[in-house]
Scaffold this motif. Sequence first.
Motif, PDB file in Angstrom:
ATOM      1  N   UNK A  14       0.934  -1.336   0.093  1.00  0.00           N
ATOM      2  CA  UNK A  14      -0.012   0.154  -0.073  1.00  0.00           C
ATOM      3  C   UNK A  14       1.021   1.190  -0.098  1.00  0.00           C
ATOM      4  N   UNK A  15       0.514   2.183  -0.698  1.00  0.00           N
ATOM      5  CA  UNK A  15       1.142   3.482  -0.840  1.00  0.00           C
ATOM      6  C   UNK A  15       0.245   4.637  -0.698  1.00  0.00           C
ATOM      7  N   UNK A  16       0.434   5.740   0.094  1.00  0.00           N
ATOM      8  CA  UNK A  16      -0.490   6.936   0.361  1.00  0.00           C
ATOM      9  C   UNK A  16      -0.065   7.655  -0.829  1.00  0.00           C
ATOM     10  N   UNK A  17      -1.211   8.054  -1.407  1.00  0.00           N
ATOM     11  CA  UNK A  17      -1.006   8.857  -2.723  1.00  0.00           C
ATOM     12  C   UNK A  17      -0.778  10.406  -2.443  1.00  0.00           C
ATOM     13  N   UNK A  18      -0.989  10.619  -1.023  1.00  0.00           N
ATOM     14  CA  UNK A  18      -0.514  12.148  -0.746  1.00  0.00           C
ATOM     15  C   UNK A  18       0.865  12.173  -0.183  1.00  0.00           C
ATOM     16  N   UNK A  19       1.563  11.117  -0.298  1.00  0.00           N
ATOM     17  CA  UNK A  19       2.873  11.124   0.091  1.00  0.00           C
ATOM     18  C   UNK A  19       3.502  12.350  -0.049  1.00  0.00           C
ATOM     19  N   UNK A  20       4.090  12.755   0.920  1.00  0.00           N
ATOM     20  CA  UNK A  20       5.332  14.156   0.855  1.00  0.00           C
ATOM     21  C   UNK A  20       6.679  13.609   0.558  1.00  0.00           C
ATOM     22  N   UNK A  21       7.695  14.721   0.424  1.00  0.00           N
ATOM     23  CA  UNK A  21       9.044  14.401   0.196  1.00  0.00           C
ATOM     24  C   UNK A  21       9.662  13.500   1.275  1.00  0.00           C
ATOM     25  N   UNK A  22       9.375  13.866   2.632  1.00  0.00           N
ATOM     26  CA  UNK A  22      10.042  13.159   3.555  1.00  0.00           C
ATOM     27  C   UNK A  22       9.574  11.630   3.602  1.00  0.00           C
ATOM     28  N   UNK A  23       8.298  11.538   3.348  1.00  0.00           N
ATOM     29  CA  UNK A  23       7.670   9.999   3.260  1.00  0.00           C
ATOM     30  C   UNK A  23       8.136   9.359   2.019  1.00  0.00           C
ATOM     31  N   UNK A  24       8.572  10.190   0.871  1.00  0.00           N
ATOM     32  CA  UNK A  24       9.035   9.283  -0.229  1.00  0.00           C
ATOM     33  C   UNK A  24      10.416   8.648   0.119  1.00  0.00           C
ATOM     34  N   UNK A  54       3.170  14.600  -6.025  1.00  0.00           N
ATOM     35  CA  UNK A  54       4.393  14.525  -7.161  1.00  0.00           C
ATOM     36  C   UNK A  54       5.303  13.419  -6.526  1.00  0.00           C
ATOM     37  N   UNK A  55       5.305  13.405  -5.372  1.00  0.00           N
ATOM     38  CA  UNK A  55       6.304  12.322  -4.278  1.00  0.00           C
ATOM     39  C   UNK A  55       5.609  10.901  -4.767  1.00  0.00           C
ATOM     40  N   UNK A  56       4.485  10.825  -4.726  1.00  0.00           N
ATOM     41  CA  UNK A  56       3.705   9.538  -4.948  1.00  0.00           C
ATOM     42  C   UNK A  56       4.190   8.917  -6.186  1.00  0.00           C
ATOM     43  N   UNK A  57       4.200  10.024  -7.251  1.00  0.00           N
ATOM     44  CA  UNK A  57       4.312   9.661  -8.624  1.00  0.00           C
ATOM     45  C   UNK A  57       5.857   9.192  -8.663  1.00  0.00           C
ATOM     46  N   UNK A  58       6.652   9.927  -8.043  1.00  0.00           N
ATOM     47  CA  UNK A  58       8.005   9.712  -8.059  1.00  0.00           C
ATOM     48  C   UNK A  58       8.278   8.196  -7.690  1.00  0.00           C
ATOM     49  N   UNK A  59       7.632   7.696  -6.589  1.00  0.00           N
ATOM     50  CA  UNK A  59       7.973   6.640  -5.716  1.00  0.00           C
ATOM     51  C   UNK A  59       7.251   5.601  -6.987  1.00  0.00           C
TER      52      UNK A  59
END
Length: 120
Positions: A14-24, A54-59
């Motif tokens: 599972x991956x949070x869609x609203x992931x931030x840079x630190x979370x990435x 953007x961080x989630x897309x990057x992940x």
Amino acid sequence: MPFNVTESGVLVIPLRSDLDIDGRAAAAWAIDGYLAAHRSAPVVLELSDAPLSTAAVSTVVRTHRMCRSTGAQLAVVAAAAEARRALEVQAVADGLIVRPTRAMADAALSATSELFAAAA
């Protein structure tokens, strides 16, 4: 970050869609470990219903690249149409599988496995 391995050997993350840079960074580190431990297993990334960051897309893109390099298949589950549209740009360019439900992602992984088996 929790994960699950299904009876058929699919690694579900599972991956949070609203992931931030630190979370990435933390997510990437965890996913790297999961992929190393379950080498070549098909992978499903399940995005939450939150708006896609953007961080989630990057992940997702990073995970897809890592899976390709190890020969593992990846499917992304994104229930939100907006998230699927954002990821489909990547899908067209790199062959990323993006589906609205887990069942559809599983079917896409299964169909891809059958194609590879037939080609071998």
